[in-house]
Design a protein around this motif. Structure first.
Motif, mmCIF file in Angstrom:
data_model
loop_
_atom_site.group_PDB
_atom_site.id
_atom_site.type_symbol
_atom_site.label_atom_id
_atom_site.label_comp_id
_atom_site.label_asym_id
_atom_site.label_seq_id
_atom_site.Cartn_x
_atom_site.Cartn_y
_atom_site.Cartn_z
ATOM 1 N N VAL A 140 0.836 -1.208 0.000
ATOM 2 C CA VAL A 140 0.000 0.000 0.000
ATOM 3 C C VAL A 140 0.869 1.254 0.000
ATOM 4 O O VAL A 140 0.624 2.197 -0.762
ATOM 5 C CB VAL A 140 -0.952 -0.012 1.205
ATOM 6 N N LEU A 141 1.893 1.294 0.837
ATOM 7 C CA LEU A 141 2.769 2.461 0.881
ATOM 8 C C LEU A 141 3.498 2.651 -0.442
ATOM 9 O O LEU A 141 3.708 3.781 -0.896
ATOM 10 C CB LEU A 141 3.780 2.325 2.026
ATOM 11 N N ASN A 142 3.893 1.541 -1.065
ATOM 12 C CA ASN A 142 4.548 1.633 -2.363
ATOM 13 C C ASN A 142 3.615 2.235 -3.411
ATOM 14 O O ASN A 142 4.012 3.087 -4.212
ATOM 15 C CB ASN A 142 5.014 0.246 -2.801
ATOM 16 N N TYR A 178 9.740 18.637 -1.936
ATOM 17 C CA TYR A 178 10.463 18.336 -0.697
ATOM 18 C C TYR A 178 10.119 19.324 0.411
ATOM 19 O O TYR A 178 9.896 18.931 1.568
ATOM 20 C CB TYR A 178 11.969 18.352 -0.960
ATOM 21 N N LEU A 179 10.058 20.599 0.058
ATOM 22 C CA LEU A 179 9.745 21.605 1.073
ATOM 23 C C LEU A 179 8.312 21.455 1.578
ATOM 24 O O LEU A 179 8.050 21.596 2.786
ATOM 25 C CB LEU A 179 9.955 23.007 0.495
ATOM 26 N N ALA A 250 9.368 7.386 2.582
ATOM 27 C CA ALA A 250 9.876 6.259 1.792
ATOM 28 C C ALA A 250 10.263 6.724 0.397
ATOM 29 O O ALA A 250 11.267 6.264 -0.170
ATOM 30 C CB ALA A 250 8.820 5.163 1.713
ATOM 31 N N LEU A 251 9.480 7.650 -0.173
ATOM 32 C CA LEU A 251 9.819 8.202 -1.482
ATOM 33 C C LEU A 251 11.131 8.978 -1.421
ATOM 34 O O LEU A 251 11.985 8.860 -2.316
ATOM 35 C CB LEU A 251 8.681 9.110 -1.958
ATOM 36 N N ILE A 252 11.327 9.752 -0.368
ATOM 37 C CA ILE A 252 12.567 10.506 -0.205
ATOM 38 C C ILE A 252 13.750 9.556 -0.037
ATOM 39 O O ILE A 252 14.828 9.759 -0.611
ATOM 40 C CB ILE A 252 12.459 11.453 1.004
ATOM 41 N N ILE A 253 13.567 8.496 0.756
ATOM 42 C CA ILE A 253 14.651 7.537 0.969
ATOM 43 C C ILE A 253 15.001 6.826 -0.332
ATOM 44 O O ILE A 253 16.182 6.571 -0.631
ATOM 45 C CB ILE A 253 14.263 6.542 2.081
#
Length: 354
Positions: A140-142, A178-179, A250-253
């Motif tokens: 789901v998070l993906n 990102y901000l 998770a997207l940022i990582i």
């Protein structure tokens, strides 16, 4: 001898280099934590022993066994979320809202540790609940992260058509994304937690990152102080923040991992990570590792060139076929001429020979 030539001679595997960097990074972190927290830990122990002696002196009827019994009561009360202040009782941790947040911390692998099932049935159910819930949470998070990325790309494509500046537009969209995520998932929750939990801003931002990164130490846990009354929407807001914040982080990582992989590939190419085949090709002036198509437009250009070549080849094939067909036609005409000549010879044959 240059460093690049040394790497070419030694042929150090990339996995070994990454392993050494990883171990060094962890050891450096351990040394820094040791220096920052070691002395403070000794001070905390000294302060705790002093408070214990003051307590035993103030209440002489309370011996060591009595103090241990009181400490056990305090520990048990903290595990189930009961307040020892006043003569009233609370519902403890296992309310519906708190139980729902606990279920979310299980499937997201945060695991604060401030509350846990104590019955046999609850512990067994927790095992099977996590066994199926953790993979479901990852899927789901993906998917949510991909939708976030799709929205970001759609905005980027729309602005690219308006501005006609591809790189600047993408950089601007990434920066705004990102901000915005930082404000929405860190700054705003930090203010909310500071107001409702009584934490400092540094403690609140620390809790936000420890939660969204699924580290979950449990030293700071929102919506768990039995001496405070929280509004009804607080648990729902917290659960929503955890879910969408996990997807965003998770997207940022993943972006950070992609950057590290690109850097690793760059250093591998630069410091002699190529094989013997690459060396032989590089001697002719061609380096396949550096001839990487970075942009989609370049890929489209290459594909277009290939298509043009294929069309030229097809035209050539058609020309060859046409030439062959013409040759075949000429051959057929020649055969017909030969047949006609033979027929004329038969007609011109003298009668005496017949």
């Amino acid at each position: 001898m240059e460093i690049k030539e040394m790497f070419n001679m030694t042929r150090v595997p990339t996995i070994l280099i990454l392993g050494v960097v990883y171990v060094i990074y962890v050891l450096i972190g351990g040394v820094i934590f040791w220096k920052l927290e070691g002395d403070l830990g000794q001070k905390d122990i000294s302060l705790l022993l002093r408070s214990k002696n003051i307590l035993l002196t103030t209440y002489p009827c309370l011996n060591q066994d009595g103090l241990e019994a009181v400490a056990q009561v305090v520990q048990d009360a903290s595990k189930i979320g009961l307040s020892l202040k006043g003569n009233y009782t609370t519902d403890g941790f296992w309310k519906f809202t708190s139980s729902a947040v606990f279920a979310a911390t299980v499937v997201t692998t945060i695991g604060y540790g401030n509350m846990s099932p104590s019955s046999d049935a609850g512990q067994i159910f927790c095992v099977f609940f996590a066994l199926f819930g953790i993979p479901l949470n990852v899927v789901v998070l993906n998917r949510v992260g991909k939708y976030m990325l799709a929205i970001e790309r759609n905005i980027s494509d729309f602005l690219e058509k308006k501005t006609k500046r591809r790189r600047c537009t993408r950089f601007f969209v990434h920066l705004v994304s990102y901000l915005s995520g930082t404000v929405l998932f860190f700054i705003v929750p930090m203010i909310v937690f500071q107001k409702h939990e009584g934490w400092t801003y540094s403690q609140a931002i620390y809790y936000c990152f420890i939660t969204l990164s699924t580290i979950g130490f449990g030293d700071f846990v929102a919506d768990s102080n039995p001496d405070k009354e929280y509004p009804e929407w607080y648990s729902i807001l917290m659960a929503s923040w955890i879910f969408f914040g996990l997807a965003w982080l998770a997207l940022i990582i993943n972006h950070s991992i992609d950057i590290l992989e690109r850097l690793s590939k760059h250093f591998k190419q630069r410091w002699g990570g190529q094989g013997q085949d690459t060396k032989s090709v590089s001697a002719d002036g061609v380096n396949p590792d550096t001839d990487v198509v970075d942009d989609v437009d370049d890929v489209a250009t290459v594909a277009t060139v290939d298509d043009v070549d294929n069309v030229d080849n097809i035209d050539n094939v058609d020309n060859v076929d046409n030439a062959d067909n013409e040759d075949n036609v000429d051959n057929v005409d020649n055969v017909n001429d030969v047949i006609e000549v033979d027929e004329k010879d038969e007609i011109k044959t003298p009668p005496d020979i017949q």
